[in-house]
Design an enzyme around this catalytic site. Sequence first.
Site, PDB file in Angstrom:
ATOM      1  N   LEU A 418      39.912  35.453  39.316  1.00 40.10           N
ATOM      2  CA  LEU A 418      40.480  35.245  40.832  1.00 40.10           C
ATOM      3  C   LEU A 418      41.809  35.395  40.770  1.00 40.10           C
ATOM      4  O   LEU A 418      42.502  34.902  39.661  1.00 40.10           O
ATOM      5  CB  LEU A 418      40.232  33.647  41.138  1.00 40.10           C
ATOM      6  CG  LEU A 418      38.630  33.094  41.151  1.00 40.10           C
ATOM      7  CD1 LEU A 418      38.425  32.174  40.125  1.00 40.10           C
ATOM      8  CD2 LEU A 418      38.625  32.257  42.281  1.00 40.10           C
ATOM      9  N   ASP A 419      42.293  35.921  41.776  1.00 35.22           N
ATOM     10  CA  ASP A 419      43.684  36.220  41.943  1.00 35.22           C
ATOM     11  C   ASP A 419      44.379  34.598  42.280  1.00 35.22           C
ATOM     12  O   ASP A 419      43.696  33.776  42.661  1.00 35.22           O
ATOM     13  CB  ASP A 419      44.259  36.907  43.175  1.00 35.22           C
ATOM     14  CG  ASP A 419      45.480  37.305  43.516  1.00 35.22           C
ATOM     15  OD1 ASP A 419      46.455  37.399  42.401  1.00 35.22           O
ATOM     16  OD2 ASP A 419      46.015  37.088  44.598  1.00 35.22           O
ATOM     17  N   LYS A 420      45.660  34.551  42.023  1.00 37.86           N
ATOM     18  CA  LYS A 420      46.242  33.304  42.171  1.00 37.86           C
ATOM     19  C   LYS A 420      46.939  33.046  43.646  1.00 37.86           C
ATOM     20  O   LYS A 420      46.421  32.279  44.637  1.00 37.86           O
ATOM     21  CB  LYS A 420      47.648  33.105  41.403  1.00 37.86           C
ATOM     22  CG  LYS A 420      48.157  31.727  41.661  1.00 37.86           C
ATOM     23  CD  LYS A 420      49.453  31.650  40.569  1.00 37.86           C
ATOM     24  CE  LYS A 420      50.682  32.472  41.067  1.00 37.86           C
ATOM     25  NZ  LYS A 420      51.289  31.554  42.429  1.00 37.86           N
ATOM     26  N   THR A 421      47.813  33.803  44.073  1.00 36.43           N
ATOM     27  CA  THR A 421      48.493  33.769  45.431  1.00 36.43           C
ATOM     28  C   THR A 421      47.536  34.282  46.426  1.00 36.43           C
ATOM     29  O   THR A 421      47.226  35.315  46.683  1.00 36.43           O
ATOM     30  CB  THR A 421      49.812  34.502  45.565  1.00 36.43           C
ATOM     31  OG1 THR A 421      50.788  34.126  44.378  1.00 36.43           O
ATOM     32  CG2 THR A 421      50.860  34.240  46.748  1.00 36.43           C
ATOM     33  N   VAL A 616      37.969  38.041  42.955  1.00 37.65           N
ATOM     34  CA  VAL A 616      38.259  37.482  44.363  1.00 37.65           C
ATOM     35  C   VAL A 616      39.769  37.487  44.301  1.00 37.65           C
ATOM     36  O   VAL A 616      40.424  37.212  43.712  1.00 37.65           O
ATOM     37  CB  VAL A 616      37.958  36.002  44.342  1.00 37.65           C
ATOM     38  CG1 VAL A 616      38.115  35.435  45.594  1.00 37.65           C
ATOM     39  CG2 VAL A 616      36.540  35.690  43.888  1.00 37.65           C
TER      40      VAL A 616
END
Length: 722
Positions: A418-421, A616
């Site tokens: 998963l990406d953060k921002t 994601v």
Amino acid sequence: MSTTATIDQRVYRIPNMDCAAEEAEIRHALRDVQGLRGLRFYLGTRELHVEAAPGSLPAVEASLRAAGFAPADGAAGACAHGHAHDHEHGRRPGAIDWGRALLAPGLPRIVAALVLAAAAELTHALAPAAWAPAGLGLAVLAVALSGLATYGKGLRALRRGRLNISALMTVAVTGALLIGQWPEAAMVMALYALAEHLEARAVDRARGAIGDLLRMAPGEVELLGADGAWRTVPATQVAVGARVRVKPGARLALDGVVLEGRSAIDEAPVTGESLPVDKGAGDAVYAGTLNQTGLLVLRVTAAARDTQLARIIHAVEQAQASRAPTQAFVDRFAAVYTPVVFVLALAVALLGPWLVGWAWHDAVYKALVLLVIACPCALVIATPVTLVSALAQAARRGVLIKGGVHLERARLMKAVALDKTGTLTLGRPALVASEALAAAPPAEWPRWAATLAAGSSHPVSRAIAAGLAAQGVPPGAAAGLADEPGSGVSAHIDGQNLRLIGWRAAQALGLDSNALAARLAPHQAQGRSVSLLVRDGEVLALLAVADTVKGHAREALAELKAMGVATVMLSGDQPAAAQAVGRAVGVGQAVGGLLPQDKLARIAALRAAHGPTAMVGDGINDAPALASADLGVAMGGAGTDIAMEAADVVVMNDDLRRLPELLRLSRRVHGVLWQNIALALGIKAVFLVLALAGGATMWMAVFADMGASLLVVANGLRLLRR
């Protein structure tokens, strides 16, 4: 019809194109048409999209009619999602095709055929032999009422050497009449017509789920004219940039941005968001959503065929048109299975008397029963109905799946990156902490900070101003305000020389004492951006800004963990910020400081360590990883167009809980698909044995075959339930 210099395009609606079997028939019928460039089948809406060389479309239409798939008449125009529909050449819009109307049996004719078939059965069983001609007449009339369309398609298929269900029924019923089993011939054809009718109604429930999407956006809109008057016009005639009005209680016909008014908007049909969302000036709104409370004036941002809703519908239709792995397997199996059973039936008829000692009449009858059982309809229809139901249900929940292959593949995921921002966090900085640092801080310091922050355009300053305003601290008056990039913002307020600066600027001014560094260290360890309020070389207060975690991120990741899926956060942000967010949401591993190529390498490593891996994300830098992952999931609410195009799945409302929902839905779909295959083949196997043992009649075989079809359809429709 739209024409370019080298190609003609047309959309035909084929009323009797229901499943993959009809698609195969149409492909076979059009294989020799000169100039045919491309075919796209949308079984959910019974549409055939044809691309052909100029002048070739009449040959396409003639071949379709010859194969028994005459296109429906309809006026040229565009449907709600922007597809063009043209009526056939030489026909008046709205004209009735009397030939097709007479051939296609409706429910009253089917009921009449069943009554006549039952009368023929009673005549054969109870009446004297002299009444046999009357019984035969009743049987022939029943077959004519219910089976002319089947006979027509069957004869055409036999001429082309195609063994579809119509061909099998034509041979079986004709054979029964010839060997004197006319009561059963009548009952078989009437029951077959009834079962086909019931099956079509059941399948239409799955199609209706897509039709519900089409009906979400109204066809008309209130448009502001050049003279300042509001007029009701078709939504398809409204250009981008026009002003439209939406009254309370009305659905939006087009995407737009709010110019005037405030209202609560029910976005559930488009994004799956369960609660209404407050909208005001500057907010984006979408076609198909419901305006609940206030009058809104919008600036249109997308034409009718390009709205978010239109894109969802188009993607769902594309998904239906694509071949899922199970569906491709079933189609290949059915293509072999039907001829094999036909050969078996022929062997029973010809070799049974020689090898087993059956009477010729009994051998032929057993062969005819086998032909009825051989129909692959239940097997073929099991997969598309299940997939359409699942795709429609996912779309209702704000999850846009771009193909059955992605829906089936989701259950295989063993790891999720998963990406953060914008994925785990909201992607918007917010004031998360503020505290005084001076020994005797002035009471006015929050107002001073709010005033300085309000004078800067920097995202961190805007977050501070918004956070203090939410705490009831409004900005005041300032003199000589200066906003210098890299040096912060300064001003003269209440007779004080004040500055709002970052840590680097504080170091440049010699303010980086050990005590101050110790106060800032906990915030910096969490990846927060810290600003300092300074008065004449004295640090009065600190204000910490950070991206905020999405409300349901921890819950979603806990669900994934419970499902046995490993989770990893891959972020381009600084490692400290990534670690802080990772701890907050409970992700298995958090890695920061990654470039797009680093994320690609991490996806490959996760695949090697765990197995199939999903990615994601929502940004341009996520697009390569989304495309390379086994399953790419884009967060669509704030996601870039590039990320949404690269992904296999789009979560329209940015709710991460939809991700474990997707995996659970995929597992349910897999289970239902194999339940349906087992049902279809199991029932056929039982009646195959009964037929060879002489324990199954033709009408029992029809019940078994079409009963299996109805069972698998009903089982697939269960996926429409939440």
